[in-house]
Design a protein around this motif. Sequence first.
Motif, mmCIF file in Angstrom:
data_model
loop_
_atom_site.group_PDB
_atom_site.id
_atom_site.type_symbol
_atom_site.label_atom_id
_atom_site.label_comp_id
_atom_site.label_asym_id
_atom_site.label_seq_id
_atom_site.Cartn_x
_atom_site.Cartn_y
_atom_site.Cartn_z
ATOM 1 N N ILE A 70 9.483 13.545 7.099
ATOM 2 C CA ILE A 70 8.459 13.738 8.115
ATOM 3 C C ILE A 70 9.070 13.637 9.504
ATOM 4 C CG2 ILE A 70 6.231 12.928 8.984
ATOM 5 C CD1 ILE A 70 6.017 11.404 6.208
ATOM 6 N N ALA A 71 9.043 14.732 10.260
ATOM 7 C CA ALA A 71 9.443 14.698 11.665
ATOM 8 C C ALA A 71 8.282 14.124 12.462
ATOM 9 C CB ALA A 71 9.785 16.100 12.155
ATOM 10 N N LEU A 72 8.495 12.962 13.093
ATOM 11 C CA LEU A 72 7.427 12.240 13.773
ATOM 12 C C LEU A 72 7.711 12.164 15.265
ATOM 13 C CD1 LEU A 72 4.845 10.359 13.422
ATOM 14 C CD2 LEU A 72 6.486 8.463 13.492
ATOM 15 N N ALA A 73 6.832 12.770 16.085
ATOM 16 C CA ALA A 73 6.972 12.639 17.540
ATOM 17 C C ALA A 73 6.748 11.180 17.924
ATOM 18 C CB ALA A 73 5.961 13.542 18.246
ATOM 19 N N ARG A 74 7.667 10.640 18.726
ATOM 20 C CA ARG A 74 7.589 9.214 19.045
ATOM 21 C C ARG A 74 8.170 8.957 20.433
ATOM 22 N NH1 ARG A 74 4.295 5.475 16.700
ATOM 23 N NH2 ARG A 74 5.188 3.397 16.758
ATOM 24 N N ASP A 75 7.316 8.804 21.418
ATOM 25 C CA ASP A 75 7.732 8.416 22.767
ATOM 26 C C ASP A 75 6.488 7.980 23.530
ATOM 27 O OD1 ASP A 75 6.471 10.808 23.598
ATOM 28 O OD2 ASP A 75 8.368 11.920 23.562
ATOM 29 N N ALA A 76 6.573 7.830 24.846
ATOM 30 C CA ALA A 76 5.455 7.318 25.631
ATOM 31 C C ALA A 76 4.231 8.230 25.592
ATOM 32 C CB ALA A 76 5.891 7.110 27.076
ATOM 33 N N ILE B 154 -0.370 5.758 16.365
ATOM 34 C CA ILE B 154 -0.542 5.994 14.943
ATOM 35 C C ILE B 154 -0.665 4.643 14.275
ATOM 36 C CG2 ILE B 154 1.967 6.105 14.515
ATOM 37 C CD1 ILE B 154 1.305 8.216 12.321
ATOM 38 N N TYR B 155 -1.555 4.505 13.339
ATOM 39 C CA TYR B 155 -1.769 3.207 12.704
ATOM 40 C C TYR B 155 -0.539 2.791 11.911
ATOM 41 C CZ TYR B 155 -6.612 3.370 14.141
ATOM 42 O OH TYR B 155 -7.748 3.410 14.901
ATOM 43 N N PRO B 156 -0.046 1.565 12.145
ATOM 44 C CA PRO B 156 1.192 1.128 11.486
ATOM 45 C C PRO B 156 1.130 1.181 9.969
ATOM 46 C CG PRO B 156 0.642 -0.365 13.286
ATOM 47 C CD PRO B 156 -0.529 0.560 13.124
ATOM 48 N N HIS B 157 -0.066 0.958 9.386
ATOM 49 C CA HIS B 157 -0.129 0.960 7.916
ATOM 50 C C HIS B 157 0.112 2.357 7.344
ATOM 51 C CE1 HIS B 157 -4.315 2.262 8.714
ATOM 52 N NE2 HIS B 157 -4.271 2.791 7.506
ATOM 53 N N LEU B 158 -0.172 3.407 8.122
ATOM 54 C CA LEU B 158 0.130 4.762 7.643
ATOM 55 C C LEU B 158 1.635 4.953 7.490
ATOM 56 C CD1 LEU B 158 -2.261 7.203 9.554
ATOM 57 C CD2 LEU B 158 -2.440 6.380 7.219
ATOM 58 N N ARG C 123 6.375 5.263 3.914
ATOM 59 C CA ARG C 123 7.701 4.773 3.503
ATOM 60 C C ARG C 123 7.648 4.204 2.089
ATOM 61 N NH1 ARG C 123 7.786 2.577 9.033
ATOM 62 N NH2 ARG C 123 9.199 3.819 10.315
ATOM 63 N N GLN C 124 6.582 3.459 1.787
ATOM 64 C CA GLN C 124 6.450 2.885 0.451
ATOM 65 C C GLN C 124 6.341 3.969 -0.615
ATOM 66 O OE1 GLN C 124 6.731 -0.204 -0.568
ATOM 67 N NE2 GLN C 124 6.909 -1.167 1.441
ATOM 68 N N ALA C 125 5.815 5.129 -0.230
ATOM 69 C CA ALA C 125 5.711 6.255 -1.154
ATOM 70 C C ALA C 125 7.014 7.031 -1.273
ATOM 71 C CB ALA C 125 4.593 7.194 -0.704
ATOM 72 N N GLY C 126 8.045 6.612 -0.557
ATOM 73 C CA GLY C 126 9.356 7.238 -0.674
ATOM 74 C C GLY C 126 9.693 8.240 0.408
ATOM 75 N N ALA C 127 8.820 8.411 1.401
ATOM 76 C CA ALA C 127 9.072 9.397 2.456
ATOM 77 C C ALA C 127 10.063 8.844 3.477
ATOM 78 C CB ALA C 127 7.768 9.772 3.153
ATOM 79 N N THR C 128 10.791 9.763 4.087
ATOM 80 C CA THR C 128 11.716 9.438 5.180
ATOM 81 C C THR C 128 11.095 9.917 6.488
ATOM 82 O OG1 THR C 128 13.658 9.629 3.767
ATOM 83 C CG2 THR C 128 14.017 9.833 6.140
ATOM 84 N N ILE C 129 11.070 9.048 7.484
ATOM 85 C CA ILE C 129 10.491 9.394 8.784
ATOM 86 C C ILE C 129 11.613 9.663 9.775
ATOM 87 C CG2 ILE C 129 9.071 8.560 10.695
ATOM 88 C CD1 ILE C 129 7.449 6.988 8.618
ATOM 89 N N LEU C 130 11.546 10.831 10.416
ATOM 90 C CA LEU C 130 12.581 11.295 11.330
ATOM 91 C C LEU C 130 11.990 11.401 12.740
ATOM 92 C CD1 LEU C 130 13.787 14.148 8.960
ATOM 93 C CD2 LEU C 130 14.896 11.934 9.266
ATOM 94 N N LEU D 235 0.818 -1.204 0.000
ATOM 95 C CA LEU D 235 0.000 0.000 0.000
ATOM 96 C C LEU D 235 0.853 1.254 0.000
ATOM 97 C CD1 LEU D 235 -2.935 1.058 0.325
ATOM 98 C CD2 LEU D 235 -2.545 1.024 2.784
ATOM 99 N N ARG D 236 0.497 2.189 -0.860
ATOM 100 C CA ARG D 236 1.189 3.485 -0.901
ATOM 101 C C ARG D 236 0.172 4.585 -0.591
ATOM 102 N NH1 ARG D 236 3.812 0.257 -4.501
ATOM 103 N NH2 ARG D 236 6.081 0.343 -4.487
ATOM 104 N N LEU D 237 0.292 5.180 0.580
ATOM 105 C CA LEU D 237 -0.606 6.241 1.003
ATOM 106 C C LEU D 237 0.082 7.584 0.820
ATOM 107 C CD1 LEU D 237 -1.907 4.599 4.282
ATOM 108 C CD2 LEU D 237 -3.176 4.881 2.165
ATOM 109 N N PRO D 238 -0.687 8.635 0.518
ATOM 110 C CA PRO D 238 -0.054 9.943 0.315
ATOM 111 C C PRO D 238 0.610 10.433 1.591
ATOM 112 C CG PRO D 238 -2.452 10.146 0.398
ATOM 113 C CD PRO D 238 -2.146 8.690 0.334
ATOM 114 N N PRO D 239 1.931 10.625 1.580
ATOM 115 C CA PRO D 239 2.605 11.091 2.798
ATOM 116 C C PRO D 239 2.362 12.581 3.016
ATOM 117 C CG PRO D 239 4.193 10.897 1.018
ATOM 118 C CD PRO D 239 2.882 10.412 0.467
#
Length: 440
Positions: free
Chosen positions: A246-252, A257-261, A266-273, A237-241
């Motif tokens: 993408i700076a992604l807040a990630r901690d407790a 966020i749904y894993p498929h997003l 990523r499949q669309a070529g985006a880099t997650i930071l 699946l390729r969803l529009p990023p």
Amino acid sequence: MIRGLLISAPASGTGKTTVTLGLLAALRAQGISVQPYKSGPDYIDPAFHTAASGRASFNLDSWAMPKDTLGNMLAHAAGADLILAEGSMGLFDGVATVGETGSGASADMATLMGWPVVLVIDVSGQAQSAAAVALGFAKLRPEMPFAGVILNRIASPRHEALVRAGMEAAGIRVFGALPRNPEITLPERHLGLIQAEENPVLETILQRAAAFVAAHVDIPALLLAAKATEVTIAEPLRLPPPGMRIALARDAAFSFIYPHLLEGWRQAGATILPFSPLGNEGPDDSADCCWLPGGYPELHAGKIAGASVFLQKIKRFAESRPVHGECGGYMAMGAALIDKDGVRHEMAGLLGLVTSYEKRKMHLGYRIAKLAHAMPGHASGSGLRGHEFHYSTILDQPDAPLAEVHDANGATVPETGSLRRHAQGGIATGTYFHLIGRAT
């Protein structure tokens, strides 16, 4: 073709998550590669599935996902020996109206995929009567494949014998009987299960669950009961990023966020930071957008309010680039958050939103939105499907509404989301619902 099973139950709280985790961990210990899925809108269980199976778990949702998306999601099962999906709520529980491919009920998913249902029944306080429950679930929808039951919370050998006698008389297959065992119970939080990354004894619990399930469930019989899915496995699946970096807040405090997003981006070529607001980190300056997922900011409000580097950096970022928040992330983007004790904590101030957790009120259900303004990854006028689950209340929402939002039955929802434009072209948007995908 990969064979699969769906683990469900008559209702929430019967132990189906513990059984699912025990099966995943037991099968993994036997060298069997299992691809886990979660049927329905749940952003906590997939992390537990991943820990137990060693493979990333994804959501499948008949209300929010069209058939081709569901087929695309099965691409993640490539190389697995078995698919094991966990249902949500009770087997037939969904909404009153049909969405993309169904009502959101786990029974829809079992029928669509051809996966036989294994029903986990809490037999506390009953014996032969449990067979009537099982028989009703097996026969209510004849088109749904049904394999049998796992009996949970057995009180004694005599109790087990009585329940098994009832099941045999009803023609219901019993795959196992689990005695009561508090040692493998997962702790709970105010929104449900505690997050996988917050549980320091998770590995111990999984090991115990694996041994417990292996000792009391006929795993070879379960494997033989699995059936191959008839859904075509399509390309990933390729969803529009929302951006390409993408700076992604990630901690407790920010992890819902749904894993498929993420996989679709990523499949669309985006880099997650990823960055941690609780660690006083701000978004990477090389990012072209920032995304704040949901989570538990109300439990960490004081720490967020005191994270001066995070607050300074995200304010500077939002001046010229888009920032979007979902649920807890939306709350943290606001002017203030009031915790359960009535204490006000100043938040990022990217929006004027003021939210309170002082008086709990449940907001729960599917959401369909038509955007009045563009948000990262989606143009104005786009239709989106998502899910809302929180106990906080909006006290003040001075910004422009982001969307027109309805529930699954078409009723208008007051939580419209917010939009505010910033000085140098930046835009801040937020919603209470968690995005699942586009509406067709």
